[in-house]
Design an enzyme around this catalytic site. Structure first.
Site, PDB file in Angstrom:
ATOM      1  N   GLY A  82      50.654  80.148   2.992  1.00 21.59           N
ATOM      2  CA  GLY A  82      51.050  80.233   4.389  1.00 21.59           C
ATOM      3  C   GLY A  82      52.208  79.295   4.679  1.00 21.59           C
ATOM      4  N   ARG A  83      52.267  78.802   5.902  1.00 22.51           N
ATOM      5  CA  ARG A  83      53.376  77.947   6.285  1.00 22.51           C
ATOM      6  C   ARG A  83      53.106  76.473   6.051  1.00 22.51           C
ATOM      7  NH1 ARG A  83      54.742  79.099  11.849  1.00 22.51           N
ATOM      8  NH2 ARG A  83      56.186  77.387  11.576  1.00 22.51           N
ATOM      9  N   GLU A  86      55.197  74.174   3.667  1.00 21.68           N
ATOM     10  CA  GLU A  86      56.528  73.728   4.093  1.00 21.68           C
ATOM     11  C   GLU A  86      56.522  72.257   4.450  1.00 21.68           C
ATOM     12  OE1 GLU A  86      57.710  76.071   7.447  1.00 21.68           O
ATOM     13  OE2 GLU A  86      57.754  77.934   6.306  1.00 21.68           O
ATOM     14  N   CYS A 112      50.352  82.052  -3.090  1.00 18.19           N
ATOM     15  CA  CYS A 112      51.446  82.379  -2.186  1.00 18.19           C
ATOM     16  C   CYS A 112      52.451  81.230  -2.085  1.00 18.19           C
ATOM     17  CB  CYS A 112      50.865  82.759  -0.827  1.00 18.19           C
ATOM     18  SG  CYS A 112      51.982  83.646   0.257  1.00 18.19           S
ATOM     19  N   HIS A 113      52.681  80.717  -0.872  1.00 18.21           N
ATOM     20  CA  HIS A 113      53.643  79.639  -0.647  1.00 18.21           C
ATOM     21  C   HIS A 113      53.125  78.285  -1.142  1.00 18.21           C
ATOM     22  CE1 HIS A 113      55.511  82.657   1.927  1.00 18.21           C
ATOM     23  NE2 HIS A 113      56.577  81.881   2.005  1.00 18.21           N
ATOM     24  N   TYR A 132      54.568  83.882  -3.859  1.00 21.06           N
ATOM     25  CA  TYR A 132      55.224  84.817  -2.956  1.00 21.06           C
ATOM     26  C   TYR A 132      56.673  84.934  -3.444  1.00 21.06           C
ATOM     27  CZ  TYR A 132      56.679  87.212   1.233  1.00 21.06           C
ATOM     28  OH  TYR A 132      57.172  88.155   2.099  1.00 21.06           O
TER      29      TYR A 132
END
Length: 187
Positions: A82-83, A86, A112-113, A132
């Protein structure tokens, strides 16, 4: 499990619940938050646009304090996507913890991320993994070999276990549980 605000809902809830279902104690932690605090999740979906869409998901309750995490206590690490990666990749303690897991040989899964944290931790030189697809350039710059896979597949390189997105929950969890020494036998 390292997670954070706006982690992908399915990449947090499903692994957390599945591991607990088979008897694994999961401490879900987030820097700057304590046991009992909640994080917001995000639901990412593919609806015909050039990238995924994002909607607010569930609130997820953390089960331990990040500040008290002791590497020696844990058998493995699961990094959600997800985010949240970051900003989690900017936390020096997160990066130190990830380095300890990967270099020790303990099972380390990233979906994923979540691979963004692996790139920032500088643990990918000579390693093969997936993520991802948008993370491919970061993986290559960090010295890793990116493998394009279907969303429901997993790539295992020693103790490093990766999958590109939440459709890969079944595959990444099977590989992670196997790496932890758990064998599920059907009767």
């Amino acid at each position: 499990m390292i997670t954070g605000d706006f982690t992908e809902d399915y990449e947090t809830m499903v692994p957390f619940q599945a591991m607990e279902m088979v008897g694994i104690q999961v401490d879900a932690v987030c820097p700057g938050k304590k046991k009992g605090d909640k994080i917001k999740t995000a639901v990412h979906d593919f609806e015909g646009d050039l990238t995924y869409t994002e909607k607010q998901g569930h609130n997820f309750t953390l089960t331990a304090d990040f500040d008290t995490v002791d590497f020696d206590y844990y058998d493995g690490l699961f990094i959600t996507g997800g985010r949240s990666p970051e900003y989690l990749r900017l936390d020096k303690k997160v990066l130190s913890l990830v380095k300890c897991f990967v270099r020790s040989g303990k099972p380390t899964a990233a979906i994923c991320h979540g691979a963004q944290i692996l790139t920032a931790a500088d643990v990918l030189r000579g390693r093969t993994l997936t993520s991802y697809p948008a993370i491919e350039p970061e993986i290559r710059m960090a010295g890793g070999e990116y493998v394009e896979t279907e969303p429901d597949e997993v790539v295992v390189d020693g103790n490093l276990i990766t999958s590109p997105a939440w459709p890969g929950n079944t595959a990444i969890l099977k590989a992670f549980l196997y790496a932890l020494g758990l064998r599920i036998v059907e009767e």
